[in-house]
Scaffold this motif. Structure first.
Motif, mmCIF file in Angstrom:
data_model
loop_
_atom_site.group_PDB
_atom_site.id
_atom_site.type_symbol
_atom_site.label_atom_id
_atom_site.label_comp_id
_atom_site.label_asym_id
_atom_site.label_seq_id
_atom_site.Cartn_x
_atom_site.Cartn_y
_atom_site.Cartn_z
ATOM 1 N N ILE A 85 -0.746 -59.285 -35.110
ATOM 2 C CA ILE A 85 -2.035 -59.184 -35.796
ATOM 3 C C ILE A 85 -2.130 -57.891 -36.591
ATOM 4 O O ILE A 85 -2.679 -57.859 -37.703
ATOM 5 N N VAL A 86 -1.555 -56.805 -36.076
ATOM 6 C CA VAL A 86 -1.558 -55.535 -36.801
ATOM 7 C C VAL A 86 -0.657 -55.629 -38.028
ATOM 8 O O VAL A 86 -1.020 -55.190 -39.128
ATOM 9 N N ALA A 87 0.505 -56.232 -37.861
ATOM 10 C CA ALA A 87 1.459 -56.322 -38.971
ATOM 11 C C ALA A 87 0.889 -57.077 -40.159
ATOM 12 O O ALA A 87 1.052 -56.657 -41.309
ATOM 13 N N ILE A 88 0.201 -58.200 -39.908
ATOM 14 C CA ILE A 88 -0.247 -59.044 -41.019
ATOM 15 C C ILE A 88 -1.622 -58.638 -41.554
ATOM 16 O O ILE A 88 -1.922 -58.828 -42.729
ATOM 17 N N ARG B 122 3.108 -68.727 -40.691
ATOM 18 C CA ARG B 122 3.746 -68.103 -39.526
ATOM 19 C C ARG B 122 4.976 -67.313 -39.946
ATOM 20 O O ARG B 122 5.210 -66.181 -39.490
ATOM 21 N N ASN B 123 5.772 -67.912 -40.816
ATOM 22 C CA ASN B 123 6.998 -67.252 -41.263
ATOM 23 C C ASN B 123 6.694 -65.993 -42.069
ATOM 24 O O ASN B 123 7.452 -65.014 -42.022
ATOM 25 N N ARG C 189 6.806 -60.091 -42.051
ATOM 26 C CA ARG C 189 6.078 -58.825 -42.078
ATOM 27 C C ARG C 189 6.361 -58.010 -40.817
ATOM 28 O O ARG C 189 6.508 -56.785 -40.872
ATOM 29 N N MET C 190 6.448 -58.675 -39.673
ATOM 30 C CA MET C 190 6.761 -57.984 -38.415
ATOM 31 C C MET C 190 8.141 -57.338 -38.491
ATOM 32 O O MET C 190 8.349 -56.221 -37.998
ATOM 33 N N ALA C 191 9.074 -58.030 -39.129
ATOM 34 C CA ALA C 191 10.417 -57.467 -39.289
ATOM 35 C C ALA C 191 10.395 -56.294 -40.259
ATOM 36 O O ALA C 191 11.065 -55.268 -40.050
ATOM 37 N N ALA C 192 9.585 -56.415 -41.323
ATOM 38 C CA ALA C 192 9.524 -55.364 -42.342
ATOM 39 C C ALA C 192 8.972 -54.055 -41.783
ATOM 40 O O ALA C 192 9.398 -52.969 -42.192
ATOM 41 N N VAL C 193 8.031 -54.149 -40.841
ATOM 42 C CA VAL C 193 7.444 -52.924 -40.283
ATOM 43 C C VAL C 193 8.165 -52.480 -39.013
ATOM 44 O O VAL C 193 7.773 -51.497 -38.387
#
Length: 761
Positions: free
Chosen positions: A102-105, A254-255, A260-264
């Motif tokens: 939720i923080v990442a997106i 979702r993807n 985004r989770m991977a990017a951060v």
């Protein structure tokens, strides 16, 4: 053109202009700079800063609405009800993947900035300027949380919700100031926890715990990375990214979250790639809201509990305050419902009356001496489909029921109790002819009198022409002799009977007053099954009447705190002497042992009760009790249109329905199941002296007991024999040689007339 978020319906250009003003203001607020009043934007900004300073210093945070759980007396769940399906959980019970997703997106710099992200504002300004619209927002997670608080405070009021979500600078200013306050007071972890508990995830799920249960049938703490990413993606647009209705769109979203989770750096790119290949893996649980989801056929009992909460001042002085507490939820309500009794009631109802039958049945069980409602059921289920209903046939109109049903001869024991308590001997004999005119005048309350019309006197008769007195109270009660009880009420007066009824909690189901007419002795006033069950519980408890209760305890959770609420208590008072109650018990034991109610007998377990069949068989009753349980069963057409002659009920054909044959066996099976394993208790014995014996012939065949389906139970016909009836042993009904004056009987059927039952003087 990029899709815009739902809001006030502004065009992209208008949104961009307002967004620019708010964004510049955000930077100004963050830097503590007052903007010059130059141009339209400057004026708007200056005015906004002044408004900012005028806002209250503290944001009011309403308790989050949560689901309410209704439990039976043993702690088993009956149903969950809510205005918003939400279960608040602490951050430690939320999967770390969910927190990161939720923080990442939504706000990847959440832990680096304050309440307002100036870098995010500038980035969004640049991006939106390039696209010519509003393609990127700059609200922080804290600001989004504040916005959700405003929405929560609006509740279900559409006007307030619109005000809380409209795209105006004024709302943004308020959001910004409170975001600063929240950051200072709560800190990042608590803000994240609150946000995950308040936000809407679609499919009626508010908060991450409800969302995890809805989409994956698991707790929020058990969410995997791809599941967390799916839920985090839904938040931006719950309708657009609804995985139940649009799997492809939800998968794309979702993807995006996984990327985004991977990017951060929350997950590796390899983890993201693997998760993106995984199916959504939905295991959807349908929303389970309201009494329609109740187990054990307890939908109507559940609805009764809700009515109690919304109407009893103990839960709030005003209707609005009670409704607010109910809608906020978070309640755990333990009720009086005994699961064994409820199961037995529903099983018996199902065995004897089908939901598709032309008539219905309703039953209630009450515990004597406490007023606790142990069971409540009916043959037509709680619902909206064919052969279903939302009307609780067991209770009064004010509590979600109908207009009630005439109880017929089940009212006679109340007349007897009034007479006995007034000093009448239990072996009192009346002439009890087969047919007679109502005695006149009859004393009523407040010094008034009821007077039969001398020009067209109202008459009544017994069910069978062979029922000719004299009778004493024991035999007249066992055979349900109408003329005996009318002579009794004419002797003692009407007022003692209505007073006794009031002491026993016997009131009309529609809330109207009981009329001062002698025909009430024959059960002409509409009552509910719960009222009659609780009234008879007074006999079982040796004369102590206790108001009915359905709620044992209520715990309310607000945030992390749980408090106990005060609940309604049963109020017990003496309605009659112990000797009067004991005498009634002896009389009504005779009904079950050798009278019209033999088919309701419980074998070796002592029981007592009374049958009742009303005008033209629109309703039939059996109300009975043991020392530890009292129950009432009604069978009839709630609309008061179908007479129960030539009818099929529960797959069995009946020429005529009466209280001893259809309601009696329902009561017997219901009470047998409810009492299984319970102590066998005896009534307090009382001696009723025999009246002077006389030759009555063989004494058989005239009491109306069914000997092969041809006889009647002695309380049939028009209001238990007021007009018409049966000539005994299944013979033809005599044609009445008289007529009832218009308005003589109040309340026949569910519409009820307004007659006063003759002249008063």
């Amino acid at each position: 053109m990029p899709k815009k978020r739902s809001g006030g319906g502004l065009s992209p250009t208008q949104q961009a202009a307002k967004f620019l003003g708010v964004s510049v203001l955000a930077g100004a607020v963050l830097a503590g700079i007052a903007l010059p009043a130059v141009g339209a934007l400057g004026l708007a900004a200056k005015g906004s800063v002044e408004s900012f300073d005028e806002l209250p210093a503290n944001m009011k945070t309403p308790p989050l609405s949560q689901r309410t759980t209704i439990l039976d007396a043993d702690g088993g769940q009956i149903a969950t009800v809510y205005s918003r399906d939400r279960t608040v959980v602490p951050l430690k019970d939320i999967s770390p993947y969910m927190q990161k997703a939720i923080v990442a997106i939504e706000d990847s710099r959440f832990y680096q900035h304050g309440a307002v992200d100036l870098k995010g504002v500038l980035r969004a300004l640049n991006k939106n300027a390039q696209t010519g619209g509003v393609s990127e927002g700059a609200s922080t997670l804290t600001q989004q949380y504040v916005k959700n608080v405003f929405i929560e405070e609006a509740g279900n009021d559409p006007t307030k919700v619109a005000q809380a979500t409209q795209q105006t600078i004024g709302r943004k200013i308020r959001e910004l100031k409170y975001a600063i306050q929240v950051e200072e007071e709560l800190g990042k972890k608590k803000i994240l926890e609150n946000y995950l508990n308040i936000t809407f995830f679609g499919q009626q799920a508010y908060g991450v715990e409800a969302a995890a249960q809805r989409y994956f049938s698991k707790s929020a703490k058990d969410l995997g990375v791809e599941q967390a990413a799916l839920l985090a993606g839904i938040v931006q647009s719950p309708s657009r990214y609804d995985p139940v209705n649009d799997e492809a769109e939800a998968t794309k979203r979702r993807n995006t979250v996984l990327q985004r989770m991977a990017a951060v750096g929350d997950i590796s790119r390899a983890q993201a790639a693997d998760a993106m290949k995984a199916p959504l893996g939905l295991k959807v649980s349908k929303p389970k809201n309201g009494c329609i989801t109740a187990v054990k056929g307890a939908g109507f009992f559940c609805d009764y509990v809700r009515e109690v909460f919304l109407t009893d001042p103990v839960f709030g002085k005003t209707k609005e305050k009670r409704a607010k507490i109910w809608n906020q939820g978070g309640l755990t309500i333990r009720t009086t419902m005994d699961p064994q009794s409820q199961k037995a009631a529903q099983r018996s109802i199902k065995d004897h009356v089908y939901k598709s039958d032309e008539v219905a049945t309703a039953a209630s069980i009450v515990q004597p001496g406490t007023g606790k409602i142990l069971a409540m059921g009916q043959s037509r289920p709680y619902g909206f489909k064919k052969n279903e209903t939302q009307i609780n046939l067991s209770v009064d109109q004010s509590m979600g029921g109908g207009m009630g049903y005439q109880p017929g001869s089940t009212f006679k024991p109340i007349v007897a109790a009034a007479a006995l308590d007034d000093g009448m001997p239990a072996n009192k004999v009346y002439s009890s002819p087969y047919q007679m005119a109502y005695p006149s005048p009859v004393s009523a309350c407040d010094g008034k009198r009821w007077v039969n019309d001398p020009n067209s006197p109202a008459k009544l008769q017994n069910e069978n022409s062979s029922e000719v007195g004299p009778y004493d109270m024991r035999e007249a009660t066992a055979k349900s002799v109408n003329t005996y009880y009318v002579q009794m009420i004419s002797d003692i007066g009407i007022c003692p009977v209505t007073t006794m009824a009031k002491k026993m909690g016997v009131v009309r189901a529609d809330g109207d007053k009981m009329p001062q007419v002698p025909s009430i002795a024959l059960g002409t006033q509409e009552m509910s099954p719960l009222t009659m069950a609780n009234a008879y519980a007074t006999f079982a408890s040796r004369g102590m009447y206790c108001t009915p209760i359905a709620i044992e305890s209520v715990n309310r959770r607000v945030g992390d705190k749980t408090t106990s609420l005060e609940v309604p208590k049963s109020t017990c008072s003496r309605a009659m002497s112990e000797n009067t109650a004991d005498t009634i018990n002896a009389l009504l034991k005779g009904v079950v042992e050798d009278g019209t109610g033999t088919k309701a007998g419980l074998g070796s377990r002592p029981s007592a009760g009374k049958t009742g069949t009303t005008d033209e068989r629109y309703a039939a009753w059996f109300v009975g009790y043991t020392p530890n349980m009292a129950g009432a069963v009604w069978v009839g057409d709630p609309a008061h249109k179908r007479k129960m002659s030539g009818i099929t009920i529960g797959g069995r054909s009946y020429g005529k329905v009466f209280g001893g044959e259809v309601p009696g066996p329902i009561w017997r099976d219901m009470m047998s199941g409810a009492l299984e394993g319970k102590p066998v208790e005896n009534f307090n014995s009382v001696h009723i002296p025999d009246s002077k014996p006389r030759d009555r012939g063989d004494g058989d065949g005239d009491d109306g007991r069914d000997d092969g389906g041809n006889g009647d139970d002695g309380d049939d016909g028009f209001i238990g024999g007021l007009v018409g009836g049966n000539n005994g042993g299944g013979g033809d009904e005599p044609t009445p040689s008289f007529s009832i004056p218009e308005g003589f009987i109040r309340g026949q059927g569910n519409g009820g007339g307004n007659g006063n039952g003759g002249r008063s003087g």
